[in-house]
Design a protein around this motif. Structure first.
Motif, PDB file in Angstrom:
ATOM      1  N   ASP A 213       0.804  -1.216   0.000  1.00 22.01           N
ATOM      2  CA  ASP A 213       0.000   0.000   0.000  1.00 22.01           C
ATOM      3  C   ASP A 213       0.835   1.264   0.000  1.00 22.01           C
ATOM      4  N   ARG A 214       2.132   1.122   0.309  1.00 22.96           N
ATOM      5  CA  ARG A 214       2.984   2.310   0.401  1.00 22.96           C
ATOM      6  C   ARG A 214       4.285   2.055  -0.338  1.00 22.96           C
ATOM      7  N   TYR A 215       4.847   3.130  -0.851  1.00 23.29           N
ATOM      8  CA  TYR A 215       6.091   3.026  -1.625  1.00 23.29           C
ATOM      9  C   TYR A 215       7.161   2.281  -0.818  1.00 23.29           C
ATOM     10  N   HIS A 216       7.288   2.601   0.475  1.00 18.62           N
ATOM     11  CA  HIS A 216       8.392   2.004   1.242  1.00 18.62           C
ATOM     12  C   HIS A 216       8.157   0.525   1.538  1.00 18.62           C
ATOM     13  N   GLU A 217       6.885   0.085   1.526  1.00 16.16           N
ATOM     14  CA  GLU A 217       6.623  -1.349   1.733  1.00 16.16           C
ATOM     15  C   GLU A 217       7.157  -2.142   0.543  1.00 16.16           C
ATOM     16  N   LEU A 218       6.970  -1.565  -0.664  1.00 17.00           N
ATOM     17  CA  LEU A 218       7.510  -2.193  -1.870  1.00 17.00           C
ATOM     18  C   LEU A 218       9.037  -2.190  -1.805  1.00 17.00           C
ATOM     19  N   GLY A 219       9.591  -1.065  -1.345  1.00 18.38           N
ATOM     20  CA  GLY A 219      11.049  -0.949  -1.194  1.00 18.38           C
ATOM     21  C   GLY A 219      11.594  -2.001  -0.240  1.00 18.38           C
ATOM     22  N   GLN A 220      10.869  -2.223   0.864  1.00 23.23           N
ATOM     23  CA  GLN A 220      11.317  -3.219   1.838  1.00 23.23           C
ATOM     24  C   GLN A 220      11.271  -4.619   1.244  1.00 23.23           C
ATOM     25  N   TYR A 221      10.260  -4.877   0.410  1.00 25.55           N
ATOM     26  CA  TYR A 221      10.166  -6.195  -0.207  1.00 25.55           C
ATOM     27  C   TYR A 221      11.310  -6.403  -1.203  1.00 25.55           C
TER      28      TYR A 221
ATOM     29  N   PHE B  39      14.371  -4.634  -1.339  1.00 24.04           N
ATOM     30  CA  PHE B  39      15.746  -4.463  -0.848  1.00 24.04           C
ATOM     31  C   PHE B  39      15.980  -5.006   0.560  1.00 24.04           C
ATOM     32  N   GLY B  40      14.935  -5.537   1.199  1.00 23.38           N
ATOM     33  CA  GLY B  40      15.095  -5.992   2.583  1.00 23.38           C
ATOM     34  C   GLY B  40      14.502  -4.986   3.553  1.00 23.38           C
ATOM     35  N   GLU B  41      14.139  -5.463   4.753  1.00 24.33           N
ATOM     36  CA  GLU B  41      13.415  -4.645   5.739  1.00 24.33           C
ATOM     37  C   GLU B  41      14.088  -3.307   6.038  1.00 24.33           C
ATOM     38  N   LYS B  42      15.364  -3.368   6.472  1.00 25.37           N
ATOM     39  CA  LYS B  42      16.074  -2.153   6.903  1.00 25.37           C
ATOM     40  C   LYS B  42      16.427  -1.272   5.712  1.00 25.37           C
ATOM     41  N   LEU B  43      17.135  -1.896   4.746  1.00 28.03           N
ATOM     42  CA  LEU B  43      17.657  -1.146   3.607  1.00 28.03           C
ATOM     43  C   LEU B  43      16.525  -0.482   2.814  1.00 28.03           C
ATOM     44  N   GLY B  44      15.422  -1.214   2.647  1.00 26.84           N
ATOM     45  CA  GLY B  44      14.289  -0.678   1.894  1.00 26.84           C
ATOM     46  C   GLY B  44      13.791   0.634   2.486  1.00 26.84           C
TER      47      GLY B  44
ATOM     48  N   TYR C  52      15.566   2.680   4.414  1.00 25.50           N
ATOM     49  CA  TYR C  52      16.597   3.719   4.281  1.00 25.50           C
ATOM     50  C   TYR C  52      16.674   4.260   2.860  1.00 25.50           C
ATOM     51  N   ILE C  53      16.370   3.416   1.868  1.00 25.83           N
ATOM     52  CA  ILE C  53      16.442   3.893   0.486  1.00 25.83           C
ATOM     53  C   ILE C  53      15.222   4.742   0.143  1.00 25.83           C
ATOM     54  N   VAL C  54      14.028   4.234   0.477  1.00 25.48           N
ATOM     55  CA  VAL C  54      12.812   4.868  -0.028  1.00 25.48           C
ATOM     56  C   VAL C  54      12.316   6.030   0.823  1.00 25.48           C
ATOM     57  N   VAL C  55      12.250   5.829   2.149  1.00 23.32           N
ATOM     58  CA  VAL C  55      11.584   6.835   2.984  1.00 23.32           C
ATOM     59  C   VAL C  55      12.216   8.234   2.891  1.00 23.32           C
ATOM     60  N   PRO C  56      13.556   8.368   2.984  1.00 24.15           N
ATOM     61  CA  PRO C  56      14.113   9.722   2.874  1.00 24.15           C
ATOM     62  C   PRO C  56      13.755  10.385   1.547  1.00 24.15           C
ATOM     63  N   GLN C  57      13.833   9.609   0.452  1.00 22.55           N
ATOM     64  CA  GLN C  57      13.528  10.207  -0.853  1.00 22.55           C
ATOM     65  C   GLN C  57      12.064  10.587  -0.947  1.00 22.55           C
TER      66      GLN C  57
ATOM     67  N   TRP D 241      12.128  -3.540  -9.949  1.00 21.07           N
ATOM     68  CA  TRP D 241      11.673  -4.523 -10.935  1.00 21.07           C
ATOM     69  C   TRP D 241      12.788  -5.542 -11.190  1.00 21.07           C
ATOM     70  N   LEU D 242      14.011  -5.034 -11.385  1.00 19.42           N
ATOM     71  CA  LEU D 242      15.154  -5.933 -11.631  1.00 19.42           C
ATOM     72  C   LEU D 242      15.415  -6.805 -10.410  1.00 19.42           C
ATOM     73  N   ALA D 243      15.295  -6.209  -9.215  1.00 19.44           N
ATOM     74  CA  ALA D 243      15.585  -6.951  -7.986  1.00 19.44           C
ATOM     75  C   ALA D 243      14.550  -8.045  -7.736  1.00 19.44           C
ATOM     76  N   ILE D 244      13.288  -7.783  -8.096  1.00 18.29           N
ATOM     77  CA  ILE D 244      12.221  -8.726  -7.777  1.00 18.29           C
ATOM     78  C   ILE D 244      12.005  -9.747  -8.901  1.00 18.29           C
ATOM     79  N   TYR D 245      11.834  -9.254 -10.126  1.00 25.95           N
ATOM     80  CA  TYR D 245      11.520 -10.180 -11.224  1.00 25.95           C
ATOM     81  C   TYR D 245      12.752 -10.829 -11.843  1.00 25.95           C
ATOM     82  N   LYS D 246      13.931 -10.204 -11.633  1.00 25.42           N
ATOM     83  CA  LYS D 246      15.184 -10.699 -12.196  1.00 25.42           C
ATOM     84  C   LYS D 246      15.034 -11.138 -13.662  1.00 25.42           C
TER      85      LYS D 246
END
Length: 449
Positions: free
Chosen positions: A103-111, A113-118, A120-125, A400-405
């Motif tokens: 439902d949120r951009y950062h939830e997709l990011g966490q999926y 790139f991983g819980e923490k990294l996702g 840190y990457i998405v939320v600040p931006q 997309w690259l990280a998930i669908y490879k």
């Protein structure tokens, strides 16, 4: 007796898990993004139009003047295609895990790139984009109100922009208390209609004015470095114009979804219609505005069109109404983040009072920053390059690259990598141009003048 104990334990554990889930569900039903899921497909159309067609459209002729005919048209068309593609990726990825919705951009990011990294990457931006847009819109709203006032009443005593920004923000102290996306659908529809209206006024009035007698299409800057920096800044302006991606998943979260009828169907239909409207707003304004005024066009095309006064006043009022809607659409995910943090992390009770206090503080904060730093166009390029380029042009591709490879050197692989390279270049060069503009304007700027 001894045999009874473990059963009691499991029962306790089950009931505590159920209690937790109940509590979780109650919180989700209170949070702005997940609370109502009964939106129609056309909601996604006008939410997307409102989010995307910003006040940025009025700066497009100016961006064209700094890019020139060839590069200008190429950059506009490329941006339209790339952002439509990355938007499609976001819509597809919303429900790629069966039974779960991001439902949120950062939830997709966490999926991806991983819980923490996702996070840190998405939320600040995402925060830079959404808070940045809200601040810029405070300034735009205030400036447009001022122009409206000055056009309607040229003999009145001129008021400072500061006061107009305060007047503009007063609306948000009220509207910010609408609980969720579906409740601002009306505001958003009005805003979407307004964006079409003032874009049409901008290009129709330019056409009516006709090509100016002393029109020039060369670069306006006198020196080579000046031309290059302006070119960079203009890229940032264009990036800023195509930036609805930060709220796409949040908009899609409001559409109902079942395994037979996933939300991506209605959402995508809404997006297509929205993108056609975006093209109808952007291309005529950019091309006709530049064609009529050449490189002497102002960074807001309504400034170049001084007459007829009533039409320009009307267009400025439309901008104000549109920016009110846009502000709300970008503020909603921020409210969601703040409220999630307060309720889930800091265990506040989800109450009206909490909402009232946090949202008012946020609106006051954006108003204060907007009043303090109102150099509008420089801020656009700076934020545009710095945070819009990643979230709009290449983060979806990386996910997309990280998930669908996809297979190396396949079409999907190439497409994504090309978007990533273009996006990264944008992210590097646009803030440079924007920062230079800010520095030039800041030399002559007095605080709260």
């Amino acid at each position: 007796m001894g045999t009874q104990a473990p059963a009691d334990h499991t029962y306790d554990r089950q009931s505590s898990v159920e209690e937790k889930l109940e509590k979780q569900k109650a919180i989700d039903e209170w949070l702005p993004i997940t609370s109502s899921r009964n939106a129609k497909w056309w909601y996604s159309t006008f939410h997307n139009v409102t989010a995307m067609v910003g006040a940025g459209v009025l700066g497009l002729p100016y961006a064209m003047a700094e890019l020139g005919w060839g590069p200008g048209v190429a950059v506009m068309v490329l941006s339209w295609i790339i952002t439509l593609y990355t938007l499609w990726q976001m819509v597809e990825m919303h429900e790629m895990v069966p039974g779960k919705r991001f439902d949120r951009y950062h939830e997709l990011g966490q999926y991806a790139f991983g819980e923490k990294l996702g996070l840190y990457i998405v939320v600040p931006q995402q925060l830079i984009v959404e808070v940045g847009v809200n601040i810029v819109y405070m300034v735009t709203g205030g400036q447009s109100l001022k122009k409206f006032h000055d056009t309607v009443c040229p003999s009145c005593k001129p008021l400072k922009t500061t006061y107009f920004i305060m007047i503009f923000s007063s609306v948000h102290f009220v509207l910010s208390h609408l609980p969720n996306f579906n409740s601002i659908a009306g505001v958003s529809l009005a805003a979407a209609v307004m964006s079409l209206s003032y874009s049409t006024i901008a290009w129709a009035a330019s056409l009516n004015k006709g090509v100016q007698s002393d029109v020039q299409y060369g670069y306006a800057a006198k020196s080579a470095p000046g031309t290059v920096f302006n070119f960079f800044a203009a890229l940032g302006d264009v990036a800023f114009a195509y930036a609805g991606h930060n709220v796409v998943l949040e908009i899609q979260a409001t559409i109902p979804s079942t395994p037979e009828k996933p939300s991506k169907g209605p959402m995508w239909r809404g997006v297509i219609v929205a993108y056609i409207i975006v093209a109808l707003c952007y291309f005529p304004v950019a091309l006709i505005g530049y064609w009529v005024f050449g490189n002497s066009v102002a960074d807001n095309i309504l400034l170049s069109l001084e007459k007829p006064a009533w039409l320009i006043a009307m267009a400025n009022m439309f901008v104000v109404i549109h920016v009110i809607g846009s502000y709300q659409i970008y503020a909603m995910p921020v409210f969601d983040m703040i409220e999630t943090a307060l309720v889930k992390k800091l265990h506040f009770k989800p109450t009206r009072t909490l909402r009232f206090v946090t949202r008012n503080i946020y609106v006051a904060f954006t108003m204060f920053v907007g009043i303090t730093f109102p150099f509008f166009s420089g801020l656009l390029s700076f934020f545009g390059g710095f945070a819009f380029a990643p979230t709009t042009y290449f983060l979806p591709c990386i996910m997309w690259l990280a998930i669908y490879k996809p297979r190396r050197f396949s079409l999907s692989w190439w497409t994504n990598w090309i978007c990533i390279v273009i996006g990264v270049l944008l992210m590097i060069v646009a803030p440079i141009g924007g920062l230079r503009l800010i520095i030039i304007k800041a030399k002559t700027y007095k605080f709260y003048s």
